[in-house]
Scaffold this motif. Structure first.
Motif, PDB file in Angstrom:
ATOM      1  N   ASP A 134       0.958  -1.590   0.115  1.00 19.34           N
ATOM      2  CA  ASP A 134       0.503  -0.161   0.179  1.00 19.34           C
ATOM      3  C   ASP A 134       1.209   1.408   0.174  1.00 19.34           C
ATOM      4  N   GLN A 135       1.693   0.957   0.217  1.00 18.92           N
ATOM      5  CA  GLN A 135       2.850   2.139  -0.011  1.00 18.92           C
ATOM      6  C   GLN A 135       3.616   2.627  -1.369  1.00 18.92           C
ATOM      7  N   ALA A 164       0.693 -10.982  -7.436  1.00 17.15           N
ATOM      8  CA  ALA A 164       0.947  -9.578  -7.401  1.00 17.15           C
ATOM      9  C   ALA A 164      -0.418  -9.233  -7.887  1.00 17.15           C
ATOM     10  N   ALA A 165      -0.898  -9.492  -9.047  1.00 15.68           N
ATOM     11  CA  ALA A 165      -2.083  -8.828  -9.556  1.00 15.68           C
ATOM     12  C   ALA A 165      -3.564  -8.487  -9.414  1.00 15.68           C
ATOM     13  N   ALA A 166      -3.330 -10.239  -8.587  1.00 20.11           N
ATOM     14  CA  ALA A 166      -5.112 -10.598  -7.989  1.00 20.11           C
ATOM     15  C   ALA A 166      -4.654  -9.858  -6.118  1.00 20.11           C
ATOM     16  N   ILE A 167      -3.796  -9.593  -6.303  1.00 22.90           N
ATOM     17  CA  ILE A 167      -3.780  -9.167  -4.674  1.00 22.90           C
ATOM     18  C   ILE A 167      -3.875  -7.782  -4.651  1.00 22.90           C
ATOM     19  N   ARG A 168      -3.583  -6.776  -5.475  1.00 21.53           N
ATOM     20  CA  ARG A 168      -3.691  -5.155  -6.086  1.00 21.53           C
ATOM     21  C   ARG A 168      -5.462  -5.346  -6.053  1.00 21.53           C
ATOM     22  N   ALA A 170      -8.344  -7.218  -5.176  1.00 23.57           N
ATOM     23  CA  ALA A 170      -8.469  -8.026  -4.021  1.00 23.57           C
ATOM     24  C   ALA A 170      -8.229  -6.588  -2.591  1.00 23.57           C
ATOM     25  N   ARG A 171      -6.865  -5.505  -2.543  1.00 25.10           N
ATOM     26  CA  ARG A 171      -7.155  -4.797  -1.962  1.00 25.10           C
ATOM     27  C   ARG A 171      -7.590  -3.357  -2.376  1.00 25.10           C
TER      28      ARG A 171
END
Ligand code: DX5
Ligand code: ZN
Length: 221
Positions: A134-135, A164-168, A170-171
């Motif tokens: 998130d930074q 990394a794309a999936a977490i992006r 999701a968040r």
């Protein structure tokens, strides 16, 4: 405004240029349609190679309006950070594996008004980067062991890019995913399909007979 990661950016790596005529080589990339200029800083310790530092970046800054994507492969990015900021880097990427307080370094880049990048070696898991996602404006997933241009692409990294794309998503985050190492018109497609949108290429751009054509191929692969 579309999310930044929804468009593809091509970043030729100056490492593969003829360093005896840097100004011309930067202009050549700009004319050929490059979006960013990728600058590989190596200290001979974090990686087994030496390249250049802030004075060269300052000269490149003075010679072009291109966005300068500075990739620090150095042990102590925290110690040298201010000099790269002063040299005019637009985005500074530091390695998670280097010896520094990662969160604090990222925060200092942000406070200086520059874009913030975090790089992971092929062997480093995405889990290690989770506290920092998130930074950042950019996550660099190295697709070779850093240090040298002209190495073979490591396809195992594709899974990390997908994660990394999936977490992006999701968040609800917006960082670019950059790939670096062995990117050419064959490997660019799978990287983009996995979720990478910033493609660094040295050999496949500066080493191509027609750089404009090579960049167009990377953009549409
Ligand atoms: C490798 C550097 C790369 C390198 C890529 O350690 O970070 O940016 O210049 O070169 P190619 O595209 O030739 O693999
Ligand atoms: Zn690089």
């Amino acid at each position: 405004m579309p999310r930044p990661y929804t468009y593809r950016l091509i970043a030729p790596s100056l490492l593969a240029a003829d360093l005896a005529k840097i100004g011309e080589e930067v202009a050549r990339a700009e004319l050929a349609g490059a979006d960013w200029m990728h600058l590989d800083v190596m200290d001979g310790q974090f990686v087994d190679n030496l390249t250049f530092g802030p004075p060269l970046i300052q000269c490149v800054r003075a010679s072009t309006g291109l966005f300068l994507d500075v990739h620090l492969m150095i042990c102590r990015p925290d110690h040298y950070l201010q000099r790269f900021i002063a040299a005019g880097a637009d985005l500074i990427t530091v390695h998670l594996e280097a010896s520094h307080d990662v969160g604090q370094t990222l925060q200092r880049i942000r406070q200086a008004g520059r874009q913030v990048g975090l790089a992971l070696n092929p062997a480093t898991s995405l889990e290690a980067a989770l506290p920092f996602l998130d930074q950042i404006d950019l996550l660099l997933c190295m697709t070779v062991v850093p240090g040298f241009g002209g190495q073979a692409f490591m396809p195992d990294v594709l899974e990390k890019i997908q994660a990394a794309a999936a977490i992006r998503a999701a968040r609800g985050l917006g960082y670019h995913i950059e790939v670096d190492g062995g990117i050419d018109c064959v490997t660019a497609g799978p990287c983009a399909a996995a979720g990478a949108n910033v493609l660094v290429a040295g050999s496949a751009t500066y080493g191509a007979p027609d750089m404009a054509r090579a960049i167009a191929q990377l953009r549409h692969a």
